[in-house]
Scaffold this active site. Structure first.
Site, PDB file in Angstrom:
ATOM      1  N   SER A 112       0.846  -1.203   0.000  1.00 37.71           N
ATOM      2  CA  SER A 112       0.000   0.000   0.000  1.00 37.71           C
ATOM      3  C   SER A 112       0.879   1.249   0.000  1.00 37.71           C
ATOM      4  O   SER A 112       1.808   1.355   0.796  1.00 37.71           O
ATOM      5  CB  SER A 112      -0.889   0.038   1.239  1.00 37.71           C
ATOM      6  OG  SER A 112      -1.653  -1.132   1.335  1.00 37.71           O
TER       7      SER A 112
ATOM      8  N   GLU B 190      -0.430  -3.400  13.547  1.00 39.05           N
ATOM      9  CA  GLU B 190      -1.372  -3.248  12.432  1.00 39.05           C
ATOM     10  C   GLU B 190      -2.769  -3.707  12.837  1.00 39.05           C
ATOM     11  O   GLU B 190      -3.771  -3.057  12.537  1.00 39.05           O
ATOM     12  CB  GLU B 190      -0.877  -4.059  11.223  1.00 39.05           C
ATOM     13  CG  GLU B 190      -1.781  -3.915   9.999  1.00 39.05           C
ATOM     14  CD  GLU B 190      -1.139  -4.434   8.717  1.00 39.05           C
ATOM     15  OE1 GLU B 190      -0.150  -5.180   8.797  1.00 39.05           O
ATOM     16  OE2 GLU B 190      -1.658  -4.084   7.645  1.00 39.05           O
TER      17      GLU B 190
END
Ligand SMILES: Cc1cc2nc3c(=O)[nH]c(=O)nc-3n(C[C@H](O)[C@H](O)[C@H](O)COP(=O)(O)OP(=O)(O)OC[C@H]3O[C@@H](n4cnc5c(N)ncnc54)[C@H](O)[C@@H]3O)c2cc1C
Length: 409
Positions: A172, A255
């Site tokens: 990403s 995360e």
């Protein structure tokens, strides 16, 4: 470090937020409901700049890296303070964050602070936490997603440098990042988890090639990254050689905490579905009422679980396996929210008719499946909950041999 009283600290946070942000406006049903960003490159850059202004102000006021220990550059507070900050923030118009900002601040910035040397903390971690530098996560590979310890990207020592060859995928924000936190195999002759080392790779280094991947939602927010003979100085190694798996699992726990409990708007929420049902005049339908009540209860349960996990963690702790619970609940809620909206809209959800709130929900529906994969799939979260939270018997492990002896190597 002594803990400030939570209520007094909360009041300080609220006062500070009022100096940098406007109060939240009522959510309109036609707002941006995309789960992942789908902006053209120039708009994405503008958005990143808006996010950075807020992140810098937050860092400068001492409200970034709240749970990191003081000697690692953090505030040494508990996850309960993080939850309190998020609650206070939700009363304000926070600039919509992006995956790359979240990866930079909440994943890479935190891990480099924890595992980096004092010099790396000063030069890089601080810049990541302040978003002066942006960093992506170069973990997944075509053959190493759920089984991340199977990474094949190689780094071999050459004098003062390491030379890296391999391929990463689903990265990403790589096209906007200054650095990538990369996992590479440095020793194939030990079990797979033991032979991995983490590096910070400058994304403009010769031999790094970023290729965007077009998604079904129309955007290209993630990428393939090819590394061919990329030279990285040893001073950009994060942690000891062979400590990469610990860096990876800590980053992944950050995360899961960020995805499960964060405040960043990802897709539609219960108030958006309720607004949709009202605009379609469907709130009198008993089946719709049942679906709305179910979403409401699950939303409340998720918030209560985030709160419970936060309260259970001590100051300065790394996030534990409980983060998998909140990540799983968040991805499940996102999918269910999309299903209820889709049932309410019927065929109207499949085309951009210009009718308020229709295409916005298409964006939600196309992004929600990705959320079940990113940061570890639902199945992997269930494995983690089973093995590490509930202490159930582990999955059979057939790979406790040196990586080089595994089939295909
Ligand atoms: C939107 C998005 C953003 C992402 N961003 C990044 C990024 O910035 N950086 C990065 O490094 N990666 C990123 N990823 C990659 C992500 O971490 C992986 O997609 C994820 O870990 C799953 O790996 P995989 O896609 O290789 O699937 P696989 O591992 O091949 O899994 C395929 C299927 O098998 C199931 N499965 C696999 N193993 C088991 C098991 N042991 N038990 C039960 N079921 C199992 C999985 O649940 C899944 O359903 C991103 C992914 C998405 C969708």
């Amino acid at each position: 470090m002594s803990q400030p009283d939570l209520d007094a600290w909360r009041t300080q946070v609220r006062q500070w937020l009022a100096t940098v942000l406007e109060p939240a406006r009522e959510t309109e049903a036609t707002g941006d409901l995309a789960v992942f960003h789908n902006l053209p490159e120039d708009e994405e850059r503008l958005l990143l700049e808006r996010c950075r202004v807020y992140q810098r102000a937050r860092f400068d006021a001492g409200y970034q890296a709240l749970t990191l220990p003081g000697d690692k550059g953090g505030a040494g507070l508990t996850a309960a303070h993080v939850a309190a900050f998020a609650q206070e923030e939700s009363a304000f118009e926070v600039p919509p964050s992006t995956e790359l900002i979240s990866v930079t601040v909440r994943l890479v910035g935190m891990s480099v602070s924890l595992f980096g040397t004092a010099e790396q903390r000063d030069e890089y971690a601080r810049a990541f936490l302040r978003t002066d530098l942006l960093a992506c996560q170069l973990f997944s590979e075509p053959g190493a997603g759920s089984d991340l310890a199977a990474v094949r990207t190689r780094a071999r020592r050459d004098g003062e440098d390491w030379v890296i060859d391999g391929q990463k995928v689903w990265t990403s924000g790589a096209q906007f990042a200054d650095f990538g936190l990369l996992l590479a195999r440095t020793d194939p002759d030990v079990v797979k988890q033991a032979g991995i080392t983490a590096f910070l790779v400058p994304m403009d280094a010769p031999g790094v090639e970023v290729r965007p991947i077009r998604q079904m939602s129309g955007g290209a927010s993630f990428n393939e990254v090819f590394l061919s003979g990329v030279r990285v100085p040893d001073r950009l190694r994060i942690g000891r050689p062979g400590q990469g798996w610990e860096v990876a699992t800590t980053t992944l726990a950050f995360e899961r905490t960020a995805s499960g409990s964060g405040n960043r708007r990802k897709g539609g929420t219960f108030p958006d579905v309720l607004a949709l049902a009202r605009s379609l005049d469907r709130t009198g339908d008993p089946l719709v009422r049942q679906q709305l009540a179910d979403l409401y209860v699950r939303t409340a349960l998720r918030a209560a679980t985030v709160d419970r996990v936060a309260r259970a963690s001590a100051a300065g702790d790394k996030p534990g396996p409980e983060a998998s619970l909140t990540k799983l609940m968040a991805s499940d809620l996102l999918s269910r929210t999309g299903q209820v909206a889709a049932e309410l809209l019927g065929a109207r959800i499949s085309a951009d008719t210009g009718e308020p709130g229709t295409f916005a929900w298409t964006q939600h529906l196309l992004g929600a499946p990705g959320y079940r994969l990113a940061g570890g799939t639902d199945q992997i979260q269930r494995n983690l909950i089973g093995e590490r939270v509930l202490k159930l018997p582990p999955e059979p492990r057939v790979d406790r041999v040196p990586f080089s002896q595994l089939p295909g190597n």
